[in-house]
Scaffold this active site. Structure first.
Site, short mmCIF file in Angstrom:
data_model
loop_
_atom_site.label_atom_id
_atom_site.label_comp_id
_atom_site.label_asym_id
_atom_site.label_seq_id
_atom_site.Cartn_x
_atom_site.Cartn_y
_atom_site.Cartn_z
N TYR A 45 0.78 -1.24 0.00
CA TYR A 45 0.00 0.00 0.00
C TYR A 45 0.81 1.29 0.00
O TYR A 45 0.25 2.35 -0.28
CB TYR A 45 -0.98 0.02 1.19
CG TYR A 45 -2.15 -0.89 0.93
CD1 TYR A 45 -3.26 -0.45 0.24
CD2 TYR A 45 -2.12 -2.22 1.34
CE1 TYR A 45 -4.32 -1.29 -0.03
CE2 TYR A 45 -3.17 -3.08 1.08
CZ TYR A 45 -4.27 -2.60 0.39
OH TYR A 45 -5.32 -3.44 0.11
N GLY A 47 2.76 3.87 -1.64
CA GLY A 47 3.01 4.23 -3.02
C GLY A 47 1.69 4.25 -3.78
O GLY A 47 0.62 4.24 -3.17
N GLY A 49 -1.55 3.22 -5.68
CA GLY A 49 -2.43 2.06 -5.66
C GLY A 49 -2.35 1.28 -4.37
O GLY A 49 -1.94 1.79 -3.34
N HIS A 65 -3.96 5.17 5.63
CA HIS A 65 -3.84 6.47 4.97
C HIS A 65 -4.65 6.49 3.68
O HIS A 65 -5.38 7.45 3.40
CB HIS A 65 -2.37 6.78 4.70
CG HIS A 65 -2.12 8.13 4.14
ND1 HIS A 65 -1.78 8.34 2.82
CD2 HIS A 65 -2.15 9.36 4.72
CE1 HIS A 65 -1.62 9.63 2.62
NE2 HIS A 65 -1.84 10.27 3.75
N ASP A 66 -4.54 5.44 2.88
CA ASP A 66 -5.32 5.35 1.64
C ASP A 66 -6.81 5.43 1.93
O ASP A 66 -7.56 6.14 1.25
CB ASP A 66 -5.02 4.05 0.89
CG ASP A 66 -3.65 4.03 0.23
OD1 ASP A 66 -2.93 5.05 0.29
OD2 ASP A 66 -3.31 2.98 -0.36
N ASP A 111 -2.62 12.71 6.93
CA ASP A 111 -1.17 12.73 6.74
C ASP A 111 -0.44 12.67 8.08
O ASP A 111 0.57 11.96 8.22
CB ASP A 111 -0.75 13.97 5.96
CG ASP A 111 -1.19 13.93 4.51
OD1 ASP A 111 -1.69 12.89 4.04
OD2 ASP A 111 -1.02 14.96 3.82
#
EC number: 3.1.1.4
Length: 137
Positions: A45, A47, A49, A65-66, A111
């Site tokens: 995860y 990076g 995608g 985070h995604d 973040d």
């Protein structure tokens, strides 16, 4: 320990505005011998995608985070990758400013949480640049 960033001297392509804020947060929380770029292609995860199950605690930071960015995108007009925000790096922590529930504050909190998570998670060299087709199902 004092970390010195050579980022300004490097030949680095421009990034979406928010990523500059996020990179600064990451540099503030990770060990001095690491660079933010070492977290850009890590696990399933960290990076661009992401798929499958996170392979360790650090990868789970990126997974969360995604998902956090996904929630922020539900706010009309909120693009987490380009949204800038106000924050302060102080006393080993990160403070986000802005009204609760606004796009900027939510993205900053995403973040902040990820950067602090990176700083508290073990970096396993063997999980960098993994074959995601094989390991991330």
């Amino acid at each position: 320990a004092v970390c010195v960033s050579l980022l300004g001297a490097a030949n680095i392509p421009p990034h979406p505005l928010n990523l500059i804020n996020f990179m600064e947060m990451i540099r503030y929380t990770i060990p001095c011998e690491k660079t933010w770029g070492e977290y850009a292609d890590y696990g399933c995860y960290c990076g661009a995608g992401g798929s499958g199950r996170p392979i360790d605690a650090l990868d789970r930071c990126c997974y969360v985070h995604d998902n956090c960015y996904g929630e922020a995108e539900k706010i009309p007009g909120c693009n987490p990758k380009t949204k800038t925000y106000s924050y302060k790096l102080t006393k080993r922590t990160i403070i986000c400013y802005g009204a609760a529930g606004t796009c900027g504050r939510i993205v900053c909190d995403c973040d902040r949480t990820a950067a602090l998570c990176f700083g508290n998670s073990e970096y396993i060299e063997g999980h960098k640049n993994i074959d995601t087709k094989r390991h991330c199902r």
